[in-house]
Enzyme design. Structure first.
Site: not given
Ligand code: GLU
Length: 452
Positions: A132, A172
């Site tokens: 992340k 996100d």
């Molecule tokens: N931010 C999204 C999550 O919390 C998607 C992450 C992604 O698609 O890599 O899963």
């Protein structure tokens, strides 16, 4: 054979160490607690998981990058933000997870999100590790040109850490199609490579997957429907409260409506809207996606059925279902008590960790079906993995095909969590089911790959 209580005290000791080693990161502590609290049955039952160092490695990110992001605003003033990328675990595949641009972002927030992502991604079964990133940059009120300059500066550092086989960011909170476009452009310019699999959530026509924008919200509704089915009910005719008004909330409302439920709320940091006739999605999309406005404008333009409640809690609105789709810790103990009093049947997390541990406990005690985010909102990252697959094959699938795959993945996550919970004497406890099932997949891969 170690007993569950001996195992639990080892895990509790580890939790204390995590707090000491990672000071001032309450969200990360909370996420680690939430997982480690449920692992005792599986660690006690399978001695290989008690191997010294396994869980210690799992809670320590493989790599954490922090960097300066300088950029110039429209007045020519230099601004400085902080950028992060936490590459948490790559036992199952390249690091995968979104970027969050929000003033509340700090290392602890990114670590909590990255930690959750490990288990979520494992549950999809799609061969993606957990990571992340993000920044404390606030895109609200910034011009497109400012957002572009920020994204370009952010990528000027980030590009050296990512790649289609290494680490694949996505969106996100605060990072949507516009930001992914600017980030991808700068990556392409710096590397001189058309590497479409380096980012997901791209635009259609340049490597994006159909249904990616919808996937998190759609997937959460499918997960909620599966929980209801388990109790002999369906979505038809149910009233739902949804918080948030970003991508997740919008497509949650869209799917609820398509399946015959009545989604009556949305919110942002200024307050919430309740619309007895059900949220008018065209109007909400126009305000949020086109005008980048606030939800009070929705109530103003919608007419008599809707009203805006400044500063209130969306959880005060009576409903059969609650789908928190805004941010972490937005649904606390009091909110949970109100929902229970109003007869809520299921709560399914579209956001990451929106319910506090006390709220989760209350809901479960009251017999409410509770879908934790790492299972319920995994549809977004799952379709990201499908986007990567399409990029690798230099092809694109129809919306119908992606939606079908998404539905299969959500059904399989639900079944996995449900069966795992039963196997470990916690029937109906999706938190335990999701944590143990995700943990087993990652832990097995880590054990097979040796001490690294
Ligand atoms: N931010 C999204 C999550 O919390 C998607 C992450 C992604 O698609 O890599 O899963």
């Amino acid at each position: 054979m170690t007993t569950r209580s001996e195992t639990q005290s080892t895990l509790d000791h580890l939790l204390t160490e995590i707090e000491l080693r990672n000071p001032a990161q309450p969200e990360f502590h909370q996420a680690a607690h939430e997982v480690l609290e449920t692992l005792a049955p599986v660690v006690a039952a399978r001695p290989e998981y008690a191997e010294p160092g396994l869980i210690e490695r799992l809670v320590e990110p493989e790599r954490q990058v922090m960097f300066r992001v300088p950029w110039q605003d429209d007045q020519g003033r230099v601004r400085v933000n902080r950028g992060f990328r936490v590459e948490f675990n790559s036992a199952l595949g390249p690091y995968k997870g979104g970027l969050r641009f929000h003033p509340s972002v700090n290392l602890g927030v990114i670590k909590f999100l990255g930690f959750e992502q490990i288990f979520k991604n494992a549950l999809t079964g799609l061969g993606i590790g957990g990571g992340k990133g993000g920044s404390d940059f606030d895109p609200h009120g910034r011009s497109d040109a400012e957002v572009m300059r920020f994204c370009q500066s952010f990528m000027t550092e980030l590009y050296r850490h990512i790649g289609e086989h290494t680490d694949v960011p996505a969106g996100d909170i605060g990072v949507g199609g516009r930001e992914i476009g600017y980030l991808f452009g700068q990556y392409r310019r710096i590397t001189n490579r058309w590497e479409s699999g380096v980012l997901t959530g791209k635009g259609q026509g340049w490597g994006g997957s159909l249904i990616r924008p919808e996937a998190t919200g759609y997937g959460n509704v499918l997960f909620a429907a599966a929980m209801l089915r388990e109790r002999g009910e369906d979505l038809e005719g149910q009233t739902a409260v949804v918080s948030g008004s970003g991508n997740v909330a919008i497509y949650t409302i869209e799917k609820l409506t398509a399946l015959g439920a009545n989604a009556v709320t949305c919110s942002d940091s200024s307050g919430y809207v309740v619309d007895e006739k059900g949220i008018d999605l065209d109007l909400l999309k126009q305000i949020k996606e086109v005008e980048r406005g606030r939800v009070d404008a929705y109530a103003e333009r919608r007419g008599a059925s809707a009203r805006f409640v400044p500063g209130g809690s969306v959880w005060d609105v009576p409903a059969d279902l609650a789908l928190p789709s805004a941010t972490q810790n937005e649904l606390d103990e009091n909110a949970a008590a109100t929902l229970i009093r109003n007869g809520v049947k299921a709560v399914s997390e579209g956001a990451n960790m929106p319910a506090t541990p006390e709220a989760v406990h209350l809901l479960q005690q009251a017999g409410v079906a509770f879908g934790p985010g790492k299972a319920a909102n995994a549809g977004g990252v799952a379709v990201s993995a499908l986007e990567m697959a399409q990029n690798h094959a230099r092809t694109s699938w129809t919306a119908a095909r992606v939606e079908e795959e998404l539905a299969d993945i959500m059904t399989s996550i639900h079944t996995t969590c449900h069966e795992t919970a039963e196997r470990y004497d916690a029937p109906g406890d999706y938190v335990t089911g999701a944590n143990i099932a995700g943990f087993e997949r990652v832990a097995d891969a880590m054990l097979a790959q040796g001490v690294i």
